[in-house]
Design an enzyme around this catalytic site. Structure first.
Site, PDB file in Angstrom:
ATOM      1  N   LYS A   1       0.854  -1.188   0.000  1.00 21.29           N
ATOM      2  CA  LYS A   1       0.000   0.000   0.000  1.00 21.29           C
ATOM      3  C   LYS A   1       0.892   1.241   0.000  1.00 21.29           C
ATOM      4  CE  LYS A   1      -3.050   2.677   3.045  1.00 21.29           C
ATOM      5  NZ  LYS A   1      -3.665   2.740   4.395  1.00 21.29           N
TER       6      LYS A   1
ATOM      7  N   ASP B   1      -2.702  10.687   3.169  1.00 24.17           N
ATOM      8  CA  ASP B   1      -4.107  10.327   3.355  1.00 24.17           C
ATOM      9  C   ASP B   1      -4.826  11.414   4.135  1.00 24.17           C
ATOM     10  OD1 ASP B   1      -6.527   9.096   3.566  1.00 24.17           O
ATOM     11  OD2 ASP B   1      -5.907   7.674   5.120  1.00 24.17           O
TER      12      ASP B   1
ATOM     13  N   LYS C   1     -10.181  13.726   7.590  1.00 20.31           N
ATOM     14  CA  LYS C   1      -9.726  13.426   8.942  1.00 20.31           C
ATOM     15  C   LYS C   1      -9.817  14.685   9.807  1.00 20.31           C
ATOM     16  CE  LYS C   1      -6.458   9.810   7.558  1.00 20.31           C
ATOM     17  NZ  LYS C   1      -7.102   8.680   8.238  1.00 20.31           N
TER      18      LYS C   1
ATOM     19  N   ASP D   1       1.542   6.716   5.428  1.00 21.10           N
ATOM     20  CA  ASP D   1       0.585   5.734   4.917  1.00 21.10           C
ATOM     21  C   ASP D   1       1.127   4.963   3.712  1.00 21.10           C
ATOM     22  OD1 ASP D   1      -1.771   4.564   5.616  1.00 21.10           O
ATOM     23  OD2 ASP D   1      -3.051   5.898   4.450  1.00 21.10           O
TER      24      ASP D   1
ATOM     25  N   ASP E   1     -12.258   7.262   3.541  1.00 21.87           N
ATOM     26  CA  ASP E   1     -11.054   7.151   4.361  1.00 21.87           C
ATOM     27  C   ASP E   1     -10.647   5.698   4.581  1.00 21.87           C
ATOM     28  OD1 ASP E   1      -8.905   8.102   5.804  1.00 21.87           O
ATOM     29  OD2 ASP E   1     -10.011   8.290   7.681  1.00 21.87           O
TER      30      ASP E   1
ATOM     31  N   GLU F   1      -9.383   3.698   2.271  1.00 19.88           N
ATOM     32  CA  GLU F   1      -8.900   3.656   0.887  1.00 19.88           C
ATOM     33  C   GLU F   1      -7.811   2.625   0.643  1.00 19.88           C
ATOM     34  OE1 GLU F   1      -5.669   5.134   2.857  1.00 19.88           O
ATOM     35  OE2 GLU F   1      -7.723   5.786   3.122  1.00 19.88           O
TER      36      GLU F   1
ATOM     37  N   ARG G   1      -7.467  -0.504   1.453  1.00 19.35           N
ATOM     38  CA  ARG G   1      -7.960  -1.815   1.008  1.00 19.35           C
ATOM     39  C   ARG G   1      -8.381  -1.776  -0.463  1.00 19.35           C
ATOM     40  NH1 ARG G   1     -12.455  -1.561   5.569  1.00 19.35           N
ATOM     41  NH2 ARG G   1     -10.605  -0.589   6.492  1.00 19.35           N
TER      42      ARG G   1
END
Length: 534
Positions: A276, A281, A288, A299, A358, A360, A362
């Site tokens: 990933k 993010d 957020k 991230d 949020d 994202e 996956r």
């Protein structure tokens, strides 16, 4: 060994692991009277016969009697180590905590790193680790983690400093005989991979955006002589990568799927590592709140660990086909950002209703694992990600959450975690209990759970698992490392040593063969669900 090219802003610490006699190497180091030394290990090992004689060659009026007298002052307990000066600030001895439990690495690499961190702040540039064969690799990797490369401090600027790491091996008849050339090679390659991963994660998104990550991947490909494929921007949409494209389409720098491929002659197995790479993010339109967005440059930790491990494995002669898939995107806000209620068609062909922009990571990994299982026909698919905040609640700051469809692989990954210092702990693999959390009235599934109190790390991983090709019979491994990706404000390089240890049997190196677990068959071992009796 040639180093992976440094990125702009990298302070070029060179962490080296010289081979040959430790005593002779320490004598060479003593030619510089300002050299500072750290001797670190378990208290009982610091009392090993011959250690005091070995360290006395650095001079500074250090005699065997003086060293042994200093060691007697150390009083570590179960949870905290202790350190003392042997000679002013120039020679320091550090004893590790006395407790090492079954879910930890035997050599306490977290405590080794803590001792080295403290010594490094005092300009220590020679580290002598007192250990045995079982704890050698994890201890050596811990030292590499203490010397992060990236800095933008105006004072001093990037410099070149050499850190030398030696091992006093208490399991050998001659503990000061030092590393063999192949052992040195294993440490040099792993150390470079760890520190490259750290540099990627520490770097802010205005520098490490998706285009910069792609450029880095191209440099690594050129350096290693391996193949690279890049699917970028609108090409992702055209080719059906609805997950990666949907997450990253709102950003100034376009999303990309990068595939690095190593295909040696005679390879009998295909392994795919999927990372990933969310370079930042914001949460997207599920923005957020204050206090939860700072630090989201981390991230991309999964992709950073994957590319670092890939570079290490290829350098050390990985004998199987190996692919590193970097799923790169920035989860940004703009008029074209993905909205809650949007439906994306994934590369697997499955439709996903977005109920949380949020969630994202996956989505990009779902596209990545499907490509690995379908287009690359991988026998083993391993994905790694800073996937859920719930991972830290479930398994903590030191252990990544491990989810797999194969119990034997679960045992192997846990073993590799203890051998490397990149710890993992299993979470439940029960699709029948957790996949209903993603039920949707209008699509094949939603992207986030209905209830947040039902094993979120398992649920998030199972979402990714659901996008493997339906006929996939291989081994799938998922590592959620949101907590272990950093310690304080610095990245740890988590994942590099874990993967190198796990697949050590595929490398041409005796040290890594020794610590590598016995890998099971690539076939899934889960029994098919038993049908209910009527």
């Amino acid at each position: 060994m040639s180093s992976i090219p440094l990125l702009p802003g990298d302070a070029s610490y060179e962490v080296t692991y010289p081979s040959g006699s430790v005593t002779e190497e320490l004598r060479k180091c003593s030619a510089n009277p300002n050299t500072a030394y750290l001797v670190v290990g378990e208290l009982t090992l610091l009392q090993t016969s011959g250690l005091a004689e070995c360290i006395s060659v650095v001079g500074k009026d250090i005699t065997e009697e003086r060293f042994n007298s200093a060691i007697k002052q150390l009083t570590p307990n179960e949870y905290y180590g202790d350190s003392c000066s042997v000679h002013l600030k120039f020679v320091v001895a550090a004893a590790l905590p006395t407790l090492s439990s079954r879910h930890n690495s035997q050599g306490l690499p977290h405590a080794v790193k803590a001792a080295v961190d403290k010594a490094a702040r005092a300009k220590c540039r020679v580290v002598l680790v007192v250990c045995n064969e079982d704890t050698l690799y994890a201890s050596g990797c811990a030292v590499a983690r203490s010397f992060s490369r990236y800095s933008q401090k105006s004072s001093g600027g990037p410099g070149v400093e050499t850190v030398k790491v030696f091992f006093f091996r208490t399991d050998l008849s001659n503990p000061a005989q030092g590393l063999t050339e192949k052992e040195s090679l294993a440490f040099e390659a792993t150390g470079q991979g760890i520190r490259m991963a750290q540099s990627i994660v520490d770097r802010p998104c205005n520098l490490m955006h998706t285009d910069a990550f792609v450029d880095l991947a191209r440099d690594v490909s050129k350096h290693l002589g391996c193949d690279i494929k890049v699917i970028r921007g609108e090409e992702l949409d055209e080719q059906g990568f609805g997950g990666i494209y949907g997450v990253g389409k709102a950003a100034h720098h376009p999303p990309s799927l990068v595939v690095l491929s190593h295909r040696p002659k005679g390879a009998e197995r295909t392994v795919a590592w999927v990372g990933k790479g969310i370079v930042y993010d914001t949460g997207g339109l599920s923005l957020k709140p204050k206090g939860f967005m700072a630090g989201m440059k981390r991230d991309c930790g999964g992709a950073a660990g994957i590319i670092g491990a890939f570079a290490t494995a290829v350098k050390l002669g990985f004998k199987d086909n190996l692919h590193a898939l970097l799923c790169l995107a920035e989860n940004a806000v703009s008029p074209i950002a993905t909205r809650p209620d949007d439906v994306h068609i994934m590369y697997s062909g499955r439709s996903v209703e977005i109920n949380n922009p949020d969630a994202e990571g996956r989505l990009v990994l779902a596209d990545g694992v499907h490509y690995a299982s379908k287009d690359l026909n991988a026998d083993v698919v391993l994905d790694m990600a800073t996937l859920t905040g719930a991972q830290g609640i479930a398994t903590g700051r030191y252990h990544g959450a491990l989810l797999t469809n194969n119990e034997e692989w679960q045992d192997a990954v846990c073993c590799a975690g203890r051998a490397s210092g990149d710890l993992v702990f299993p979470v439940p693999f029960t699709p029948e209990l957790h996949m209903p959390e993603f039920n949707s009235a209008i699509a094949d599934m939603k992207n986030s759970v209905e209830r947040r109190d039902n094993a979120q790390p398992s649920c998030a991983g199972l979402f990714i698992h659901a996008h493997l090709v339906k006929q996939f019979t291989g081994a799938w491994v998922h590592v959620d490392m949101a907590g272990p990706v950093h310690q304080g404000e610095r990245a740890t390089g988590y994942g590099v040593a874990l993967l190198v240890s796990l697949f050590g049997s595929a490398l041409d190196n005796s040290l890594l063969h020794f610590i590598a677990p016995s890998l099971p068959s690539s076939r899934a071992s889960e029994e098919p669900p038993r049908k209910r009796r009527r």
